[in-house]
Design a protein around this motif. Structure first.
Motif, PDB file in Angstrom:
ATOM      1  N   GLU A  83      -1.687   5.434   2.719  1.00 21.48           N
ATOM      2  CA  GLU A  83      -2.722   4.443   3.025  1.00 21.48           C
ATOM      3  C   GLU A  83      -2.305   3.547   4.190  1.00 21.48           C
ATOM      4  O   GLU A  83      -3.128   3.186   5.028  1.00 21.48           O
ATOM      5  N   ARG A  84      -1.024   3.192   4.236  1.00 23.92           N
ATOM      6  CA  ARG A  84      -0.540   2.392   5.370  1.00 23.92           C
ATOM      7  C   ARG A  84      -0.681   3.180   6.661  1.00 23.92           C
ATOM      8  O   ARG A  84      -1.117   2.648   7.692  1.00 23.92           O
ATOM      9  N   ASN A 140       0.878  -1.163   0.000  1.00 21.11           N
ATOM     10  CA  ASN A 140       0.000   0.000   0.000  1.00 21.11           C
ATOM     11  C   ASN A 140       0.916   1.213   0.000  1.00 21.11           C
ATOM     12  O   ASN A 140       2.008   1.173   0.569  1.00 21.11           O
TER      13      ASN A 140
END
Length: 473
Positions: free
Chosen positions: A243-244, A239
């Motif tokens: 997003e992580r 990702n």
């Protein structure tokens, strides 16, 4: 615990660091669960003692809930199930997995205290619960679980304050670890491992965690110097960093400040467009294809859940047709389609076509993942086996050897998957020698063998692989 020691990790609270120099494949520690339960949706398919998936299980004659491989497993699991058995009978129904796990944890605390062995590095009270950080909807679910827990908890057991029960639920919520089946392929339950709870996150970690013969093992992915903090990744690396970070904030209540997040390392590769002298797609086209890919992935997930595998193949091919002139071979959405298509085509026994997609997927993964990443090893193993099924023995053997080298580090030589892969490596090595001596004889013998013993169906594709180490509802 000669390999690790507890310390105050800057900005992270408590953590673990190496007490001596370690190398790739070294086991830093091995730990049985403090308590573990089978997932709600797996209770009829998985032994409640050894967590093996079985076609036929023997049900507990008293509560009619717990199921076991045989009497040996039932006797082995009785010490944990004894109080649960009576509670289920009295309650009149089976509570959810969170409540069942919380109860098992507190029954063990009641019996043995919060430190159940000499190797346990922390008490349950000292573990973070993040209850104060929970969103309003999560708090509502927590209150419902606590209410149902109090109805389920036997009156003759030690009574706990609501705050104590809330703490246990919070610990499970943040630190519950996926328990896999006997081959390590599918998550079938959740357990609490106190020492593992002390290992902090890094998106590019120096350790990995694997369940092996009922215990978790923390294994080094490369050289770790004495005094260096040991880390694992709580989420899959594939990702982009934003997003992580968002996922970690939502699920584990912290903002990741690792080097890969702060410097956005490999984000450009994960979102790259195809840029060659002959082809440079416009930003508008890249955006259009990206949005189309996201919509297709949503449809794919539903089609897989419904078991409509021909529909999955159709959707993947349509998506690839749009993606291939626009997106780079490391783009996350392209890799997702390649992974799904290769897996489903293998299941449907279109091995030669599946092999091509699997090889492209692995080539993309190699540019993104840590070279000793467990997901990388598993993907390479699946691709190698697919090539072998397709009769592409040279490429198949090479991939199987590469996967074996990775899994020796991430899983260890005694893990069932590594043993299976070693047998496959030896078989493909023998077949490769035969192939190089005489291709015609090799293919003739292979064809005859397949006619006498048709290939069985590949295992059914899972809706989601076991990618997250820690489980969050």
């Amino acid at each position: 615990m000669e390999n690790v020691q507890v310390f105050d990790s800057p900005g992270k609270g408590r953590g673990l660091r190496a007490a001596k120099e370690l190398w790739a494949g070294d086991v830093l520690f091995s730990e049985p669960s403090f308590a573990a339960v089978v997932f709600d949706n797996m209770v009829d398919h998985v032994c409640h003692s050894c967590f093996r998936r079985q076609q036929k299980l023997q049900r507990c004659g008293q509560c009619k809930f717990a199921q076991y491989c045989d009497r040996t497993c039932q006797r082995a699991g009785w010490s944990e199930h004894k109080q649960e058995c009576g509670a289920v009978k009295t309650y009149g129904k089976v509570p959810n997995e969170n409540i069942r796990l919380a109860a098992r944890i507190l029954w063990r605390v009641e019996k043995e205290g919060e430190v159940a062995s000499d190797t346990q590095l922390t008490t349950l009270t000292d573990l973070e619960d993040h209850v104060s950080d929970m969103a309003e909807d999560d708090l509502k679910e927590l209150k419902v679980d606590i209410h149902n827990f109090l109805d389920y908890w036997p009156r003759n057991s030690k009574q706990y304050r609501v705050d104590d029960i809330s703490h246990i639920f919070g610990v499970i919520n943040c630190n519950g670890f996926m328990v896999s089946d006997q081959r390590g392929i599918q998550a079938v339950g959740v357990g609490l491992f106190p020492n593992l709870c002390l290992v902090n996150h890094d998106c590019w970690p120096n350790c990995t965690v694997i369940l092996n013969h009922g215990k978790i093992e923390l294994r080094a992915l490369g050289k770790i110097s004495e005094g260096e903090e040991v880390t694992v990744s709580y989420v899959d690396f594939l990702n982009v960093s934003a997003e992580r970070q968002q996922l970690l904030k939502q699920q584990y209540y912290f903002t990741c400040t690792c080097q890969h997040c702060t410097e956005h390392i490999k984000d450009d590769l994960m979102m790259a467009s195809l840029d060659t002298e002959e082809n440079k797609p416009s930003e508008e086209l890249v955006k259009e294809v990206t949005e189309f890919s996201l919509e297709t992935i949503k449809k794919l997930d539903q089609a897989r859940l419904d078991g409509k595998y021909n529909e999955v193949v159709k959707l993947c091919r349509e998506c690839l047709k749009r993606q291939e002139p626009v997106l780079a071979d490391t783009h996350l959405y392209l890799l997702r389609i390649l992974s799904t298509l290769s897996e489903v085509l293998s299941y449907l026994q279109f091995f030669e076509e599946a092999a091509g997609y699997a090889r492209r997927m692995v080539e993309g993964y190699m540019k993104l993942y840590h070279p000793n990443n467990a997901q990388m090893g598993m993907a390479t193993m699946r691709a190698g086996v697919t090539h072998w099924h397709a009769g592409l023995i040279e490429v198949g053997h090479g991939m199987i050897c590469k996967a074996y080298g990775i899994l020796l580090i991430t899983h260890g030589p005694t893990h069932p998957i590594t043993k299976d892969l070693e047998a496959m490596r030896m078989q493909t090595e023998m077949e490769l020698r035969m192939f190089r001596q005489n291709e015609y004889v090799y293919y003739s013998m292979r064809e005859a063998a397949l006619k006498n013993q048709p290939m069985s169906m590949m295992s059914e594709p899972l809706a989601e692989g076991v990618k997250k180490l820690f489980r969050k509802q």
